[in-house]
Design a protein around this motif. Structure first.
Motif, PDB file in Angstrom:
ATOM      1  N   GLU A 197      31.128  16.626  23.469  1.00 19.52           N
ATOM      2  CA  GLU A 197      31.686  17.415  24.559  1.00 19.52           C
ATOM      3  C   GLU A 197      30.641  18.289  25.246  1.00 19.52           C
ATOM      4  O   GLU A 197      30.485  18.263  26.444  1.00 19.52           O
ATOM      5  CB  GLU A 197      32.810  18.293  23.994  1.00 19.52           C
ATOM      6  CG  GLU A 197      33.401  19.238  24.981  1.00 19.52           C
ATOM      7  CD  GLU A 197      34.767  18.815  25.444  1.00 19.52           C
ATOM      8  OE1 GLU A 197      35.368  17.952  24.799  1.00 19.52           O
ATOM      9  OE2 GLU A 197      35.211  19.351  26.454  1.00 19.52           O
ATOM     10  N   ASN A 198      29.915  19.088  24.471  1.00 22.55           N
ATOM     11  CA  ASN A 198      28.884  19.946  25.044  1.00 22.55           C
ATOM     12  C   ASN A 198      27.600  19.768  24.259  1.00 22.55           C
ATOM     13  O   ASN A 198      27.627  19.539  23.050  1.00 22.55           O
ATOM     14  CB  ASN A 198      29.308  21.412  24.961  1.00 22.55           C
ATOM     15  CG  ASN A 198      30.124  21.821  26.155  1.00 22.55           C
ATOM     16  OD1 ASN A 198      29.685  21.681  27.292  1.00 22.55           O
ATOM     17  ND2 ASN A 198      31.328  22.298  25.896  1.00 22.55           N
ATOM     18  N   THR A 199      26.467  19.927  24.933  1.00 20.07           N
ATOM     19  CA  THR A 199      25.198  19.820  24.231  1.00 20.07           C
ATOM     20  C   THR A 199      24.307  20.995  24.589  1.00 20.07           C
ATOM     21  O   THR A 199      24.388  21.546  25.673  1.00 20.07           O
ATOM     22  CB  THR A 199      24.456  18.533  24.611  1.00 20.07           C
ATOM     23  OG1 THR A 199      24.391  18.458  26.036  1.00 20.07           O
ATOM     24  CG2 THR A 199      25.141  17.314  24.068  1.00 20.07           C
ATOM     25  N   SER A 200      23.450  21.388  23.633  1.00 22.18           N
ATOM     26  CA  SER A 200      22.349  22.288  23.946  1.00 22.18           C
ATOM     27  C   SER A 200      21.110  21.530  23.504  1.00 22.18           C
ATOM     28  O   SER A 200      21.207  20.355  23.155  1.00 22.18           O
ATOM     29  CB  SER A 200      22.494  23.602  23.188  1.00 22.18           C
ATOM     30  OG  SER A 200      22.345  23.393  21.815  1.00 22.18           O
ATOM     31  N   SER A 201      19.931  22.168  23.485  1.00 18.39           N
ATOM     32  CA  SER A 201      18.752  21.355  23.196  1.00 18.39           C
ATOM     33  C   SER A 201      18.760  20.813  21.767  1.00 18.39           C
ATOM     34  O   SER A 201      18.275  19.722  21.528  1.00 18.39           O
ATOM     35  CB  SER A 201      17.490  22.134  23.497  1.00 18.39           C
ATOM     36  OG  SER A 201      17.448  23.271  22.695  1.00 18.39           O
ATOM     37  N   LYS A 242      24.046  13.056  24.817  1.00 21.57           N
ATOM     38  CA  LYS A 242      24.631  13.515  26.075  1.00 21.57           C
ATOM     39  C   LYS A 242      26.141  13.578  25.948  1.00 21.57           C
ATOM     40  O   LYS A 242      26.723  13.038  25.007  1.00 21.57           O
ATOM     41  CB  LYS A 242      24.265  12.554  27.201  1.00 21.57           C
ATOM     42  CG  LYS A 242      22.806  12.605  27.585  1.00 21.57           C
ATOM     43  CD  LYS A 242      22.602  11.942  28.928  1.00 21.57           C
ATOM     44  CE  LYS A 242      21.132  11.656  29.180  1.00 21.57           C
ATOM     45  NZ  LYS A 242      20.651  10.449  28.488  1.00 21.57           N
ATOM     46  N   GLN A 243      26.773  14.225  26.923  1.00 18.44           N
ATOM     47  CA  GLN A 243      28.228  14.306  26.941  1.00 18.44           C
ATOM     48  C   GLN A 243      28.824  12.902  26.980  1.00 18.44           C
ATOM     49  O   GLN A 243      28.224  11.971  27.523  1.00 18.44           O
ATOM     50  CB  GLN A 243      28.646  15.080  28.181  1.00 18.44           C
ATOM     51  CG  GLN A 243      30.070  15.573  28.093  1.00 18.44           C
ATOM     52  CD  GLN A 243      30.430  16.394  29.302  1.00 18.44           C
ATOM     53  OE1 GLN A 243      30.295  15.933  30.429  1.00 18.44           O
ATOM     54  NE2 GLN A 243      30.909  17.608  29.079  1.00 18.44           N
ATOM     55  N   ASN A 254      24.123  18.763  14.261  1.00 14.34           N
ATOM     56  CA  ASN A 254      22.769  19.298  14.437  1.00 14.34           C
ATOM     57  C   ASN A 254      21.848  18.372  15.234  1.00 14.34           C
ATOM     58  O   ASN A 254      20.667  18.265  14.948  1.00 14.34           O
ATOM     59  CB  ASN A 254      22.156  19.628  13.078  1.00 14.34           C
ATOM     60  CG  ASN A 254      22.027  18.413  12.192  1.00 14.34           C
ATOM     61  OD1 ASN A 254      22.452  17.318  12.579  1.00 14.34           O
ATOM     62  ND2 ASN A 254      21.449  18.567  11.030  1.00 14.34           N
ATOM     63  N   LYS A 255      22.401  17.667  16.216  1.00 17.63           N
ATOM     64  CA  LYS A 255      21.554  16.887  17.129  1.00 17.63           C
ATOM     65  C   LYS A 255      21.929  17.277  18.552  1.00 17.63           C
ATOM     66  O   LYS A 255      23.095  17.557  18.831  1.00 17.63           O
ATOM     67  CB  LYS A 255      21.801  15.381  16.937  1.00 17.63           C
ATOM     68  CG  LYS A 255      21.190  14.810  15.668  1.00 17.63           C
ATOM     69  CD  LYS A 255      19.687  14.713  15.770  1.00 17.63           C
ATOM     70  CE  LYS A 255      19.009  14.538  14.428  1.00 17.63           C
ATOM     71  NZ  LYS A 255      19.164  13.215  13.869  1.00 17.63           N
ATOM     72  N   GLY A 256      20.953  17.331  19.443  1.00 16.36           N
ATOM     73  CA  GLY A 256      21.246  17.761  20.806  1.00 16.36           C
ATOM     74  C   GLY A 256      20.475  16.979  21.840  1.00 16.36           C
ATOM     75  O   GLY A 256      20.067  15.849  21.595  1.00 16.36           O
ATOM     76  N   GLU A 257      20.267  17.611  23.001  1.00 17.18           N
ATOM     77  CA  GLU A 257      19.614  16.914  24.109  1.00 17.18           C
ATOM     78  C   GLU A 257      18.233  16.402  23.739  1.00 17.18           C
ATOM     79  O   GLU A 257      17.790  15.366  24.251  1.00 17.18           O
ATOM     80  CB  GLU A 257      19.495  17.868  25.310  1.00 17.18           C
ATOM     81  CG  GLU A 257      20.788  18.001  26.093  1.00 17.18           C
ATOM     82  CD  GLU A 257      20.886  19.343  26.795  1.00 17.18           C
ATOM     83  OE1 GLU A 257      19.839  19.922  27.097  1.00 17.18           O
ATOM     84  OE2 GLU A 257      22.024  19.800  27.017  1.00 17.18           O
TER      85      GLU A 257
END
Lengths: 169, 272
Positions: free
Chosen positions: B145-149, B129-130, B121-124
């Motif tokens: 691997e992949n991130t969203s906000s 980051k990747q 539950n952490k993102g950009e």
């Protein structure tokens, strides 16, 4: 009556996706068995319907499962395969009966219902695990997974279908 | 022309099926290369929120054990801190740090597939980051691997595509850590030369060759080893310290020098 049918199918769609993703994908029975109960959607879907729309709907169903469980498009491929093969399986299981206008799943015998469900599950799992493992050198592993997961899925689907049985009219 | 249209109309279901099958196979085969598809990952807004909601409900059930784990870890860190010679204050200047650590929680975990991904539950918006490393208090977990906000997916070490630099703790011989998709509590360490003496129970830690993980993060212990087909390298079965089935609190580690290291390596390669 028609709109009622649509509503039921939409609710079924959403509930099956959520149940699959939040409950059955986390089951990990014996460490690797995750039954795929969303196949019930294809089992319960009305028989006399536009076939192209049905395949499209199943594409969406598989896609939503894949989207939520990080499995690329493996579920999608397996689901559209059984969606496409469903009429063939039905003709095989129910014989000519199924061509009649008033044929309903509830009218078929227990054995026929069981065979129909089992065939859907086995074909689905074959496609699924072949794509997932993606190498024929692991044929034994594929067969082992297909066998164990199919059995579990079948038992759970039978329980579900008797729990929410389609009323005999 | 008429015949072509008739043909299409007659086989429209089959054509539709083939078309959809090609789409899904395309996505699937694409994923067999290094990076996961950008469309199919649970770091997206919808998927992330569904898992976040479910996590919000279920996370209460094992709060007690999670708390105990965190207190244990705090104790360990306190001991390290108190036995440190000299002042620690001067070392907490963030411009001097080689690694920045962020915390997160696992909202979706899987370990039964050949390619497992974990969603956190952490993102950009938390500067994730990747290619950042993810570890727990017991050992390594995977790579972002992949991130969203607001969410990110982690390629678990239980993933056929995973390939992490690891070494033997006592001899510093390094190899790569892979997974053969069999059991969720064992991974394989390959490319350790046969000359290296091995003992069952030896500790395996991350090596210093990667710019993702810090050196000496725990991985597991040697459970079994034998020679590979060419009889010149060991195949080592590593029993993981982490219980991959029960992970909640994780740390995301990023190397502040990674950009520089990568740039330098690229430059060296292009000069060859």
């Amino acid at each position: 009556m028609i709109s009622n049918n649509y509503v039921i199918n939409v609710i079924r769609f959403v509930l099956l996706v959520l149940v699959q993703v939040l409950v059955f994908n986390r089951l990990n029975f014996f460490g690797f068995i995750n039954p795929m109960v969303y196949i019930l959607f294809l089992y319960w879907y009305p028989i006399k319907q536009n076939r192209a729309a049905f395949i499209g709907l199943c594409f969406l169903l598989g896609l939503s499962i894949d989207f939520l469980s990080d499995t690329m498009a493996i579920n999608t491929a397996a689901t559209i395969t059984i969606a496409y093969l469903r009429p063939i399986i039905m003709r095989f299981v129910f014989g000519v009966n199924y061509e009649f206008q008033n044929f309903k799943l509830g009218n078929a015998t227990r054995v026929q219902q069981f065979a129909f469900l089992a065939l859907l599950i086995v074909v689905h799992h074959l496609v699924f695990f072949t794509l997932e493992i993606f190498s024929f050198s692991n044929l034994l592993l594929i067969l082992k997974k297909v066998f164990s997961t199919s059995t579990t899925t079948l038992v759970l689907c039978l329980l579900f279908s008797s729990l929410f049985s389609v009323k005999k009219e | 022309m008429q015949q072509i249209i008739n043909f299409i109309l007659r086989y429209r279901n089959f054509i539709l099926y083939v078309f959809l099958m090609i789409i899904s196979l395309g996505f699937t085969i694409q994923s067999h290369s290094y990076h996961q598809s950008h469309f199919f990952n649970s770091s997206s807004w919808v998927a992330g929120n569904i898992y976040e909601t479910s996590f919000g409900i279920t996370s209460y059930f094992d709060l007690a054990t999670e708390n105990k784990k965190l207190v244990e870890e705090n104790k360990k860190l306190q001991i390290l801190l108190l036995n440190e010679n000299g002042s620690t204050v001067s070392k907490l200047d963030s411009t001097q740090m080689a690694y920045v650590v962020n915390s997160g929680q696992v909202i979706k975990n899987s370990y039964a597939d050949p390619r497992n991904y974990i969603t956190i539950n952490k993102g950009e918006s938390d500067r994730i980051k990747q290619d950042m490393g993810v570890i727990t208090s017991e050992g390594i977990l995977g790579i972002i691997e992949n991130t969203s906000s607001n969410f990110a997916t982690v390629q678990s070490i239980l993933n056929e595509n995973s390939n992490i630099n690891a070494k033997l703790k006592n001899t510093n011989n390094f190899g790569s850590l892979k997974w053969n998709a069999r059991t969720y509590n064992e991974v394989q360490l390959v490319d350790i030369p046969r000359l290296v003496p091995l003992v069952i129970g030896d500790t395996i830690v991350t090596g210093g060759m990667s710019s993702i993980f810090p050196e000496n993060v725990l991985i597991g212990t040697i459970k079994k080893f034998d020679l590979n087909d060419s009889k010149s390298f060991w195949n080592i079965e590593v029993a993981l310290f982490n219980d991959m089935t029960n992970i909640k609190n994780v740390y995301i580690v990023s190397n502040t020098d990674r950009k520089e290291i990568i740039a330098l390596q690229e430059e060296t390669k292009s000069n060859d």
